[in-house]
Scaffold this motif. Structure first.
Motif, PDB file in Angstrom:
ATOM      1  N   THR A  18      31.580  48.374  42.562  1.00 34.50           N
ATOM      2  CA  THR A  18      31.702  46.914  42.716  1.00 34.50           C
ATOM      3  C   THR A  18      32.373  46.272  41.497  1.00 34.50           C
ATOM      4  OG1 THR A  18      29.794  46.806  44.198  1.00 34.50           O
ATOM      5  CG2 THR A  18      30.432  44.771  43.087  1.00 34.50           C
ATOM      6  N   PRO A  19      31.970  46.630  40.248  1.00 34.15           N
ATOM      7  CA  PRO A  19      32.714  46.083  39.101  1.00 34.15           C
ATOM      8  C   PRO A  19      34.194  46.417  39.132  1.00 34.15           C
ATOM      9  CG  PRO A  19      30.625  46.987  38.367  1.00 34.15           C
ATOM     10  CD  PRO A  19      30.769  47.373  39.804  1.00 34.15           C
ATOM     11  N   LEU A  20      34.548  47.591  39.667  1.00 35.78           N
ATOM     12  CA  LEU A  20      35.963  47.949  39.777  1.00 35.78           C
ATOM     13  C   LEU A  20      36.691  46.989  40.719  1.00 35.78           C
ATOM     14  CD1 LEU A  20      38.473  49.727  39.523  1.00 35.78           C
ATOM     15  CD2 LEU A  20      37.506  51.199  41.302  1.00 35.78           C
ATOM     16  N   TYR A  21      36.111  46.733  41.892  1.00 35.58           N
ATOM     17  CA  TYR A  21      36.761  45.852  42.858  1.00 35.58           C
ATOM     18  C   TYR A  21      36.926  44.442  42.286  1.00 35.58           C
ATOM     19  CZ  TYR A  21      35.387  49.612  46.062  1.00 35.58           C
ATOM     20  OH  TYR A  21      35.202  50.824  46.661  1.00 35.58           O
ATOM     21  N   VAL A  22      35.885  43.956  41.628  1.00 35.80           N
ATOM     22  CA  VAL A  22      35.959  42.603  41.059  1.00 35.80           C
ATOM     23  C   VAL A  22      36.995  42.551  39.940  1.00 35.80           C
ATOM     24  CG1 VAL A  22      34.670  40.786  39.881  1.00 35.80           C
ATOM     25  CG2 VAL A  22      33.563  42.124  41.673  1.00 35.80           C
ATOM     26  N   ALA A  23      37.033  43.583  39.110  1.00 37.95           N
ATOM     27  CA  ALA A  23      37.977  43.607  37.989  1.00 37.95           C
ATOM     28  C   ALA A  23      39.424  43.641  38.473  1.00 37.95           C
ATOM     29  CB  ALA A  23      37.692  44.803  37.088  1.00 37.95           C
ATOM     30  N   VAL A  24      39.692  44.435  39.502  1.00 42.22           N
ATOM     31  CA  VAL A  24      41.050  44.509  40.044  1.00 42.22           C
ATOM     32  C   VAL A  24      41.466  43.159  40.620  1.00 42.22           C
ATOM     33  CG1 VAL A  24      42.488  45.527  41.855  1.00 42.22           C
ATOM     34  CG2 VAL A  24      40.995  46.993  40.482  1.00 42.22           C
ATOM     35  N   ALA A  25      40.563  42.544  41.371  1.00 44.37           N
ATOM     36  CA  ALA A  25      40.870  41.222  41.931  1.00 44.37           C
ATOM     37  C   ALA A  25      41.111  40.212  40.814  1.00 44.37           C
ATOM     38  CB  ALA A  25      39.725  40.761  42.833  1.00 44.37           C
ATOM     39  N   GLY A  26      40.286  40.272  39.767  1.00 36.67           N
ATOM     40  CA  GLY A  26      40.446  39.356  38.646  1.00 36.67           C
ATOM     41  C   GLY A  26      41.757  39.561  37.914  1.00 36.67           C
ATOM     42  N   PHE A  27      42.148  40.822  37.731  1.00 39.91           N
ATOM     43  CA  PHE A  27      43.405  41.119  37.037  1.00 39.91           C
ATOM     44  C   PHE A  27      44.603  40.596  37.817  1.00 39.91           C
ATOM     45  CE2 PHE A  27      47.022  44.093  36.632  1.00 39.91           C
ATOM     46  CZ  PHE A  27      47.409  43.759  35.346  1.00 39.91           C
ATOM     47  N   ILE A  28      44.595  40.818  39.134  1.00 44.24           N
ATOM     48  CA  ILE A  28      45.704  40.343  39.966  1.00 44.24           C
ATOM     49  C   ILE A  28      45.782  38.819  39.916  1.00 44.24           C
ATOM     50  CG2 ILE A  28      46.560  40.176  42.330  1.00 44.24           C
ATOM     51  CD1 ILE A  28      45.341  42.975  42.806  1.00 44.24           C
TER      52      ILE A  28
END
Length: 445
Positions: free
Chosen positions: A167-177
């Motif tokens: 879940t932190p990975l998914y949120v981090a990727v969305a945040g980076f984009i």
């Protein structure tokens, strides 16, 4: 019939599967944080050297303002993982909720300090007259996102402790984009300059915090944990994190001293230092992915009263750290002529950065050991030792770094001092690892 004990090879494979299952998603989430800064650096760097120098100083202060409270993630991961190992999910999530409330309180306090003192803080770093206005602008706007980032830290710790790094990975990727798109649109499309970069990052940070809160609140309701602030629980979180706060303040002091020294070497050197520090942070977070897995796994083993399992997986993670450091060092050597031009077209800045990157590359195996053992001891709740070890490291690094402008050697010498700092950390952490005194079992330390 008694089950035969696992062979050493089978045990290594089991530990490898555990490490990979947590470390690979953690890697993606961790590298997103320095990628935020790298994206900002790349976008702002093409506005000019003064803007990039201003970003270097402001980002060092902002990173410090957030990172000193990294115990919100690390201490929470260890505490939650121990309770998971002991089989008490309600208490595990309640621990996390207390950490989130503490994050909101600390975030409000940081804003109250940073906004009125921004010009003074920038001056303390010795920013030039041309870079200082950009630094103040970026610092004041970006400070508004600090509460959101602290909530992200605390909520990330909850999920890691629950052995959930996806879940932190998914949120981090969305945040980076979102951060990249917002920065490009506001800096160039809206013509807001460095202020647009700051606003884009703040908006992305708030969005990430909202997503985390939704996930954690759902988990709390599912397991019967209270959502209300509990003064005793918040106070306990603060007390448990105090040694890690000392440890992190010492580390941030080292990084701030390095930036301050680079600023006094000149705008070109501090701009090159910003580029190198962005890469160093990316490499550090990549290595720290194994440490994040270590925090969660070590805490779970110790919570389940399996000290031998904790020691075995620690040994395996050290091997992973060394191998990863070697690979990353080789990659830095091979790609540095391509990496630096992405951030600046100024040949003076490029000439300052390229030789210093060789030093960074050679230090990566040391960094691999340091980050892994740091994570293992955090997972074990060995905060007091980590605090003392980092204070020793700060005492060694400071006079060496301050001598760089006097003795010469420029940015390359400064990063040589950074490598010395990592070697001292490795020595202190290795002694603790070998002693075995960190492996204390139970649902609480």
């Amino acid at each position: 019939m008694t089950q035969a004990p696992a062979t050493p090879k089978a045990a290594r494979r089991r530990h490898d599967r555990e490490i990979v299952a947590l470390a690979v998603p953690a890697f993606g989430a961790l590298v997103a944080e320095p990628l935020f800064l790298m994206a900002d650096s790349a976008i702002v760097g093409h506005l000019g050297t003064s803007q990039l120098a201003g970003l270097a100083v402001a980002s060092a202060l902002l990173t410090t303002a957030v990172s000193v409270f990294v115990f919100l993630a690390y201490a929470t991961t260890a505490a939650v993982a121990r309770r998971v190992g002991a089989g008490d999910l309600r208490a595990a999530i309640q621990q996390g909720m207390d950490g989130i409330w503490l994050a909101l309180i600390l975030g409000a306090a940081v804003i109250a300090v940073v906004l009125p003192t921004a010009p003074t803080l920038i001056d303390l770093f010795g920013a030039s007259d041309t870079a200082a206005p950009y630094a103040v602008t970026y610092l004041r706007i970006s400070a508004l996102g600090i509460p959101a980032m602290l909530v992200v830290l605390a909520a990330t710790g909850v999920l890691r402790g629950l052995q959930n790094t996806k879940t932190p990975l998914y949120v981090a990727v969305a945040g980076f984009i979102a951060n990249g798109a917002l920065n490009a649109g506001l800096v160039y499309g809206a013509d807001l300059g460095i202020a647009g970069s700051a606003w884009g990052t703040v908006i992305a940070q708030i969005g990430m915090a909202v997503i985390y809160l939704v996930v954690v609140v759902r988990g709390a309701r599912r397991h019967g944990a209270s959502l209300r602030p509990d003064a005793a629980g918040i106070r306990a979180c603060a007390q448990a994190g105090a040694p890690l706060l000392v440890r992190t303040l010492s580390l941030r002091a080292i990084l701030m001293i390095a930036t301050a020294v680079a600023a006094r070497l000149g705008d070109a050197d501090v701009a090159a230092h910003q580029i190198i520090l962005s890469l160093w942070s990316l490499l550090a977070f990549a290595l720290d992915a194994i440490a994040i897995a270590g925090q969660a796994i070590i805490g779970r083993y110790l919570g389940a009263d399996d000290a031998q399992g904790a020691r075995d997986v620690c040994r395996r993670m050290v091997q992973w750290g060394i191998a990863s450091g070697v690979v990353l060092g080789v990659l830095v050597i091979l790609t540095r002529p391509l990496f630096v031009p992405l951030f600046t077209s100024d040949p003076v800045v490029q000439d300052a950065a390229l030789p210093a990157l060789v030093v960074v590359a050679l230090s990566q195996p040391i960094c691999g050991i340091v980050f892994v053992l740091d994570g293992v001891l955090m997972g074990a709740g060995d905060g007091p030792y980590l605090a003392w070890a980092m204070l020793i490291t700060l005492a060694v690094f400071t006079p060496v770094a301050l001598l760089v402008p006097v003795l010469g050697g420029g940015l390359t010498a400064l990063w040589g001092a950074m490598t010395l700092m990592m070697a001292v950390r490795m020595a202190t952490l290795w002694m603790r690892y070998r002693s075995g005194r960190w492996a204390i079992t139970g649902a609480t330390r």
